[in-house]
Each structure stands twice: as C-alpha cells, then as structure tokens.
Design an enzyme around this catalytic site. Structure first.
Site, short mmCIF file in Angstrom:
data_model
loop_
_atom_site.label_atom_id
_atom_site.label_comp_id
_atom_site.label_asym_id
_atom_site.label_seq_id
_atom_site.Cartn_x
_atom_site.Cartn_y
_atom_site.Cartn_z
N LYS A 152 66.11 76.14 104.37
CA LYS A 152 67.66 75.91 105.05
C LYS A 152 68.60 76.36 103.25
CE LYS A 152 66.03 77.60 108.71
NZ LYS A 152 65.87 79.08 109.30
N CYS A 153 68.25 76.46 101.84
CA CYS A 153 68.99 75.69 101.03
C CYS A 153 69.37 77.04 101.08
CB CYS A 153 68.18 75.36 99.83
SG CYS A 153 69.84 75.21 98.54
N GLY A 154 71.33 77.58 100.40
CA GLY A 154 71.55 78.50 99.98
C GLY A 154 70.84 79.25 98.36
#
Length: 160
Positions: free
Chosen positions: A35-37
């Site tokens: 879910k990290c950019g």
C-alpha cells in the site's frame, strides 16, 4: 562472525530460505509494502527478475509494516496480492521488521555492513541492498532509487 551465508529467513508459509543456498548469485533485497506510494517499484523489480534470474540474480522482497502500516496483507495473502496487482513472481518472504528490537537478522546484518545517510535505520519502504556473488553487501539504495537505476550495478556484478 556473521556472514550473509550464515543467515536465513522464512518464506510466507514459514519454510526457511537459507542464504547459503544463494552462493554464487547476485542478490537484491528490498523491504516492500503493497500500500506504499512506491509500490509501482514492484513492476521494476519484477522486470529485473525476469531479465536476470537465469543469469544469476535473485530478488527477495521482505514485506514490512513498520512504515505507516502500509503492509496490511497477511503472509498468506501477500503473494497473491503482489501477483495480481503488480505481476510479481520473484520470491517474497514472511513479513519482517527492519528496525527496532525485532529487526530481522538479515536487515541487522545489512544495516551494519551498509549504513545509510541517516545512520543504520531503514528510512522507508523499498530500501534496497545489493549483494555480490560472494555474499558481500556492495551497495545500499534509497527508497526513491528506481529498479532501473540499479540495473547497471546488477549487470556489472553478474559480469554480463
């Protein structure tokens, strides 16, 4: 004295991966988060895996939930999510801490060998460590370093 080849890590189902089984390989270790950019880097890591696995590169993704809870997946669902969303086929490991009192031994070793700009802590998801064929950590890359920028270092270590 600890060497890379004395270490091991668990795969998502709990099976051990002994680093000594990687002797003679170039290894790229990355702390990941779905879910990290920076998660689009999964595609670049997979590209490196596809291009160089048969030539001696091993990519190991160590999911970590220590940065803003960006890895909500369980060990059981992680591989499916990474495959479905990013096409990942390289080896993912069990969720691991990269900082603090429960730091995984692989990351404790890597941070000791290659401290970063701000000391030994891992700054964020997608910090990368490149290890040569002899198990020597060669270079640490920041989370912002895209996999394409690492390719020339991999090619050099592979001798191609």
């Amino acid at each position: 004295m600890t060497t890379f080849y004395n270490l091991s890590a668990a795969k998502p189902a709990g099976d051990p991966l002994l680093m000594e089984s990687l002797k003679g390989k170039v290894v790229l270790i990355v702390n990941t988060a779905t879910k990290c950019g920076l998660a689009p880097q999964f595609e670049g890591l997979e590209r490196l895996h596809q291009l160089y696995a048969k030539k001696g590169l091993v990519v190991l993704g160590f999911p970590c939930d220590q940065f803003a809870n960006q890895e909500p997946e369980t060990n059981e669902s992680m591989a499916h999510t990474c495959q479905k969303n990013h096409g990942v086929t390289f080896q993912l490991m069990a969720k691991s801490d990269v900082n603090g009192p429960n730091t995984h031994p692989v990351f404790a070793f890597l941070k000791e060998q290659l401290p970063g700009t701000f000391g030994k802590r891992i700054k964020w998801n997608f910090t990368k460590f490149l290890i040569d064929k002899d198990g020597v950590p060669i270079k640490r890359f920041s989370p912002l370093a895209k996999p394409d920028a690492i390719e020339r270092h991999i090619v050099k270590l592979l001798g191609i």
